[in-house]
Scaffold this active site. Structure first.
Site, PDB file in Angstrom:
ATOM      1  N   GLY A  51     -58.960 -12.287 -33.816  1.00 26.32           N
ATOM      2  CA  GLY A  51     -58.879 -13.542 -33.057  1.00 26.32           C
ATOM      3  C   GLY A  51     -59.313 -13.364 -31.614  1.00 26.32           C
ATOM      4  CB  VAL A  53     -55.248 -12.845 -27.638  1.00 31.03           C
ATOM      5  CG1 VAL A  53     -54.444 -11.743 -26.943  1.00 31.03           C
ATOM      6  CG2 VAL A  53     -55.158 -14.133 -26.827  1.00 31.03           C
ATOM      7  CG  ASP A  97     -51.838 -14.820 -45.192  1.00 31.09           C
ATOM      8  OD1 ASP A  97     -50.840 -14.632 -44.473  1.00 31.09           O
ATOM      9  OD2 ASP A  97     -52.348 -15.942 -45.387  1.00 31.09           O
ATOM     10  CE1 TYR A 184     -48.323 -20.881 -31.952  1.00 30.61           C
ATOM     11  CE2 TYR A 184     -47.554 -21.922 -29.941  1.00 30.61           C
ATOM     12  CZ  TYR A 184     -48.237 -20.908 -30.573  1.00 30.61           C
ATOM     13  OH  TYR A 184     -48.842 -19.916 -29.838  1.00 30.61           O
ATOM     14  CE  LYS A 188     -46.464 -17.699 -31.887  1.00 30.91           C
ATOM     15  NZ  LYS A 188     -47.042 -16.366 -32.077  1.00 30.91           N
ATOM     16  CB  THR A 214     -54.522 -16.788 -22.544  1.00 30.14           C
ATOM     17  OG1 THR A 214     -53.192 -16.447 -22.144  1.00 30.14           O
ATOM     18  CG2 THR A 214     -55.441 -15.614 -22.251  1.00 30.14           C
ATOM     19  NE  ARG A 225     -55.990 -22.383 -27.558  1.00 34.54           N
ATOM     20  CZ  ARG A 225     -55.602 -21.145 -27.788  1.00 34.54           C
ATOM     21  NH1 ARG A 225     -54.468 -20.701 -27.303  1.00 34.54           N
ATOM     22  NH2 ARG A 225     -56.357 -20.343 -28.507  1.00 34.54           N
TER      23      ARG A 225
HETATM   24  O1  LIG Z   1     -50.658 -21.135 -23.952  1.00 31.13           O
HETATM   25  C1  LIG Z   1     -49.532 -21.547 -24.077  1.00 31.13           C
HETATM   26  O2  LIG Z   1     -48.647 -21.323 -23.286  1.00 31.13           O
HETATM   27  C2  LIG Z   1     -49.219 -22.301 -25.296  1.00 31.13           C
HETATM   28  O3  LIG Z   1     -49.571 -23.639 -25.166  1.00 31.13           O
HETATM   29  C3  LIG Z   1     -50.825 -24.072 -25.473  1.00 31.13           C
HETATM   30  O4  LIG Z   1     -50.671 -25.438 -25.713  1.00 31.13           O
HETATM   31  P1  LIG Z   1     -51.127 -26.426 -24.572  1.00 31.13           P
HETATM   32  O5  LIG Z   1     -50.707 -25.979 -23.231  1.00 31.13           O
HETATM   33  O6  LIG Z   1     -50.720 -27.792 -24.957  1.00 31.13           O
HETATM   34  O7  LIG Z   1     -52.698 -26.192 -24.615  1.00 31.13           O
HETATM   35  P2  LIG Z   1     -53.943 -27.142 -24.603  1.00 31.13           P
HETATM   36  O8  LIG Z   1     -54.189 -27.686 -25.946  1.00 31.13           O
HETATM   37  O9  LIG Z   1     -55.015 -26.368 -23.962  1.00 31.13           O
HETATM   38  O10 LIG Z   1     -53.543 -28.377 -23.669  1.00 31.13           O
HETATM   39  C4  LIG Z   1     -53.293 -28.270 -22.302  1.00 31.13           C
HETATM   40  C5  LIG Z   1     -53.203 -29.681 -21.720  1.00 31.13           C
HETATM   41  O11 LIG Z   1     -54.500 -30.254 -21.710  1.00 31.13           O
HETATM   42  C6  LIG Z   1     -54.494 -31.486 -22.412  1.00 31.13           C
HETATM   43  N1  LIG Z   1     -55.832 -31.625 -23.077  1.00 31.13           N
HETATM   44  C7  LIG Z   1     -56.215 -30.791 -24.072  1.00 31.13           C
HETATM   45  C8  LIG Z   1     -57.473 -30.884 -24.634  1.00 31.13           C
HETATM   46  C9  LIG Z   1     -58.345 -31.886 -24.185  1.00 31.13           C
HETATM   47  O12 LIG Z   1     -59.498 -32.048 -24.655  1.00 31.13           O
HETATM   48  N2  LIG Z   1     -57.925 -32.705 -23.194  1.00 31.13           N
HETATM   49  C10 LIG Z   1     -56.687 -32.611 -22.623  1.00 31.13           C
HETATM   50  O13 LIG Z   1     -56.357 -33.391 -21.697  1.00 31.13           O
HETATM   51  C11 LIG Z   1     -53.317 -31.417 -23.358  1.00 31.13           C
HETATM   52  O14 LIG Z   1     -52.834 -32.704 -23.689  1.00 31.13           O
HETATM   53  C12 LIG Z   1     -52.337 -30.615 -22.519  1.00 31.13           C
HETATM   54  O15 LIG Z   1     -51.658 -31.475 -21.627  1.00 31.13           O
HETATM   55  C13 LIG Z   1     -51.440 -23.384 -26.669  1.00 31.13           C
HETATM   56  O16 LIG Z   1     -51.602 -24.260 -27.675  1.00 31.13           O
HETATM   57  C14 LIG Z   1     -50.636 -22.306 -27.259  1.00 31.13           C
HETATM   58  O17 LIG Z   1     -51.504 -21.393 -27.855  1.00 31.13           O
HETATM   59  C15 LIG Z   1     -49.824 -21.514 -26.368  1.00 31.13           C
HETATM   60  O18 LIG Z   1     -48.828 -20.847 -27.084  1.00 31.13           O
END
Ligand SMILES: O=C(O)[C@H]1O[C@H](OP(=O)(O)OP(=O)(O)OC[C@H]2O[C@@H](n3ccc(=O)[nH]c3=O)[C@H](O)[C@@H]2O)[C@H](O)[C@@H](O)[C@@H]1O
Length: 380
Positions: A51, A53, A97, A184, A188, A214, A225
């Site tokens: 993956g 990381v 797996d 999730y 965890k 990250t 993300r």
């Molecule tokens: O890294 C972490 O600490 C944890 O949280 C993250 O979840 P999240 O922070 O919600 O990650 P993103 O999906 O990147 O979202 C970050 C923020 O951006 C927003 N976002 C995301 C994607 C996008 O296209 N637009 C947008 O505004 C989301 O709503 C959220 O508020 C990751 O999913 C997890 O892998 C991890 O465990």
């Protein structure tokens, strides 16, 4: 006539001989690895090693001279991330797996296997729960059998939508146990509980890293993300999708800093959870503007529906990591983004001809799903 076909055959044979010669000349060049004596060299298992990381961690452990076994089921991992080590005598790849038991001999286990991006872990919530619960039990069982030390990669999501800011390890969190993220964050959390139960009852040596957001090269193009979405959207001159008003915050850590933190934690004597993250906090709106600026385009930022249970503020308190591991992140966001954008630029160039790629969208409602299916945004 016979003469003609004989000459033709001879030519073909010569051509084939040339190709065999070329193949025999070819030797795979590996990245340089340190020489370690048998006593210094450890046998290390990395679950999820193909993956994002995991593969960076594998690079580090291989370069340090250890013997590394990667276990991956390739749900979100990819062989391309580790192909630089294929065939190396210190490297082994097992397509497996971890929901099923694994019997191998190792000294250390970095247990990373789990989907991590919200659209990926929500895609099959039950599988996510199984991976983090059964998978972790299996890895702890393995650690007990072979007396290996185990590092579990937990997440800042154990703090849920936090009411304490920044988040220290002593904060117990604010998690919705039945929400869309529960598969999730709750799994965890139970995995952390399992690590502690094994540590207390079976005297297993455990390490727990709570990883905060990250980013970096080798994130999937369809990771979903925020950093990868905004970069790809900027590169493709699409609208940047802001979920909600964009005032929610995150603190983004560059992959190399995380890898240093993981290795330092494994080698430390500290067995309680440790936050690994970069405390520089940004609103998601500012992140969008920064990425657009670094890429050098002027795409529009459009507001989409807010994610359900989306944590509103997130920033690690890294006092423990500084004190116990002498660790802190070194890479500023702009600098890390530049390296990440370089990577995505070449990936997007490669992939844009093959048309089978799309950005993942969060689906908060049936209406939204219908809207996406009926638009040309996504190929389902
Ligand atoms: O890294 C972490 O600490 C944890 O949280 C993250 O979840 P999240 O922070 O919600 O990650 P993103 O999906 O990147 O979202 C970050 C923020 O951006 C927003 N976002 C995301 C994607 C996008 O296209 N637009 C947008 O505004 C989301 O709503 C959220 O508020 C990751 O999913 C997890 O892998 C991890 O465990």
């Amino acid at each position: 006539d016979n003469n003609d076909s004989l000459t033709k055959l001879k030519e073909e044979i010569l051509e084939l001989q040339k190709r065999i010669d070329n193949l025999e000349k070819f030797h795979k060049k590996y990245p340089r690895v340190k020489y370690l004596s048998i006593n210094e060299q450890r046998r290390i298992l990395v679950t999820g090693g193909a993956g994002f990381v995991g593969s960076h961690l594998v690079d580090r452990l291989m370069r340090d001279g250890h013997r590394v076994t990667v276990v991956d089921n390739f749900f979100t991992g990819s062989k391309a991330n580790i192909e630089q080590w294929f065939g190396h005598p210190n490297f082994e790849l097992i397509n497996h797996d971890i929901v099923n038991s694994l019997f191998i001999e190792v000294d250390e286990i970095y247990h990373l296997a789990s989907p991590a991006s919200p659209p990926h872990y929500m895609f099959n919530a039950i599988k996510t729960i199984k991976t983090n619960t059964l998978g972790t039990i299996n890895m702890l069982g393995l650690a007990r059998r072979v007396k290996a030390k185990l590092l579990f990669t937990s997440t800042s999501e154990v703090y849920g939508d936090p009411e304490v800011h920044p988040q220290p390890e002593t904060y117990w969190g604010n998690v919705n146990p039945i929400g869309p993220r529960a598969c999730y964050d709750e799994s965890k959390r139970v995995a952390e509980a399992m690590c502690f139960a094994y540590a207390r009852q079976e005297k297993i040596q455990v390490r727990i890293a709570r990883i905060f957001n990250t980013y970096g090269p080798r994130m999937n193009l369809n990771d979903g993300r925020v950093i990868s979405n905004f970069i790809i959207q900027s590169l493709r001159k699409q609208n940047l999708t802001l979920y909600g008003n964009g005032n929610q915050t995150r603190s983004f850590q560059y992959i190399d800093d995380l890898v240093n933190g993981l290795v330092a934690l494994m080698n430390s004597n500290y067995s309680k959870p440790v936050n690994l993250g970069n405390p520089d906090e940004f609103t998601i709106r500012d992140t969008a503007l920064l990425i657009r600026d670094v890429v050098g385009n002027s795409n529009e930022v459009v507001v989409k529906e807010k994610m359900e249970d989306d944590p509103q503020r997130r920033k690690p308190d890294i006092t423990v990591a500084k004190r116990e591991l002498n660790w802190e992140p070194k890479t500023r966001l702009r600098e890390g983004l530049m390296k990440t954008i370089d990577y995505f630029r070449s990936e997007v160039d490669k992939n844009d001809n093959s048309e089978n790629l799309h950005t993942f969208y969060y689906l908060n409602s049936k209406d939204e799903l219908d809207e996406i299916i009926n638009s040309d945004k996504i190929e389902l």
